[in-house]
Write an enzyme that holds these catalytic residues in place. Structure first.
Site, PDB file in Angstrom:
ATOM      1  N   SER A 150       0.827  -1.198   0.000  1.00 30.80           N
ATOM      2  CA  SER A 150       0.000   0.000   0.000  1.00 30.80           C
ATOM      3  C   SER A 150       0.873   1.265   0.000  1.00 30.80           C
ATOM      4  CB  SER A 150      -0.954  -0.035   1.201  1.00 30.80           C
ATOM      5  OG  SER A 150      -1.958   0.932   1.091  1.00 30.80           O
TER       6      SER A 150
ATOM      7  N   ASP B 113      -5.321  -3.339  -2.971  1.00 26.24           N
ATOM      8  CA  ASP B 113      -4.341  -3.067  -1.917  1.00 26.24           C
ATOM      9  C   ASP B 113      -3.815  -4.344  -1.258  1.00 26.24           C
ATOM     10  OD1 ASP B 113      -3.222  -2.268   0.626  1.00 26.24           O
ATOM     11  OD2 ASP B 113      -4.230  -0.343   0.362  1.00 26.24           O
TER      12      ASP B 113
END
Length: 318
Positions: A43, A158
């Site tokens: 992320s 993510d």
């Protein structure tokens, strides 16, 4: 005969705005001349790790990201048809491209691997070659907010969903010792998550999704978040009195809070299960997932946490 030095790998975790603490961590490690052999990122950690691996000076990262405000953030968001995500991450990728001096993983000065999640199978994937921007796009596609990213016949989001601090990836890259950085606070109570408090300022109703997702409305959304965080926290009694009049939380808050709770639980379970040589866990007080305008505070939190652990970090090299 020269002694072979221990190789140190970094595992930079998720955490959205709190993940800007990674810059503070890198700043202290660089000033202390701690050599980094490889970086695994998830992320926001994937993005910060890519900048560092590409040779972007820490001071430049800090300056650029500290200049972001709610209006600049809103301009990075491109509304998408409400199918698999609310926003198209195209402008975010363009922002990354402006900061990165290279285009592929192979051009990086420090080996980098980023993690993403297959939204269909739930499989955790590691991307370490080819287009750097495509890898970062997938690794940072916050589920529910950004649309999944097509990648080799898959749809990726993510990587923090499966692996909030990818220490195992850093070990697989060859690191003998790994420093993990978790930007996810421990969940111990309703105020300990650092999540956004409910919006107090009422907003006008919107007739259609299309009208809601104009750039002007997105700017207003970030303005509300920014203004709300500038106001001092109310007492528990005052908040209790206000609660019946509060509006239902918006979709951004619902998505961010839901993912944060899941990541927190997954993060704690993985950290208990997996061996990691040293974990840096900054303290953020009330900094929320969307508080990118508080970059200086997040970065400072990373510096403080790393400085406290610097003697132990030096021991890893012995």
């Amino acid at each position: 005969m020269d002694t072979v030095k221990t190789t140190i790998g970094l595992a930079l975790g998720s955490g959205a705005a709190r993940g800007l603490a990674h810059i503070g961590v890198l700043k202290v490690l660089e000033e202390a001349a701690i050599p980094i052999a490889c970086i695994a990122g998830t992320s926001i950690g994937a993005f910060i790790g890519a900048l560092y691996a590409a040779g972007v000076p820490v001071q430049q990262m800090e300056k650029t990201l500290c200049e972001l405000n709610w209006r600049a953030l809103a301009r990075l968001l491109s509304p998408a048809l409400p199918t698999s995500g609310l926003l198209d991450g195209g402008k975010v990728v363009e922002f990354m491209a402006e900061l990165l001096p290279v285009q592929t993983f192979e051009e990086l000065s420090i080996p980098l691997a980023v993690t993403a999640t297959d939204i269909e199978s739930g499989e955790a994937l590691v991307i370490h070659q080819g287009s750097l921007l495509e890898g970062l796009h997938a690794a940072t596609a916050f589920p529910g907010i950004f649309t999944p990213v097509p990648w080799n016949g898959r749809f990726l989001v993510d990587g923090g969903l499966c692996n909030p601090v990818p220490a195992n990836v850093a070990y697989r890259m060859g690191a003998q010792r790994v420093i993990g950085v978790s930007a996810i606070p421990t969940l111990t109570g309703p105020q300990s998550t650092g999540l956004q408090t409910p919006f107090i300022k009422p907003r006008k109703p919107h007739n259609t999704l299309r009208r809601f997702f104009t750039s002007a409305q997105l700017e207003n959304l970030f303005h509300d978040i920014w203004q709300n965080n500038r106001q001092p926290q109310s007492s528990a009694a005052a908040q209790s009195q206000k609660r019946p009049q509060q509006r239902s939380p918006g979709i951004f808050r619902v998505c961010s809070r839901s993912v944060a709770i899941m990541e927190n639980q997954i993060n704690d379970l993985r950290l208990e299960k997996e061996a990691i040589d040293l974990l840096v866990r900054p303290i953020f007080d009330d900094i929320s997932l969307l508080d990118f305008h508080r970059a200086k505070e997040s970065i400072k939190a990373g510096e403080i946490a790393t400085l406290r652990l610097l003697p132990k970090i030096r021991q890893l090299l012995e």
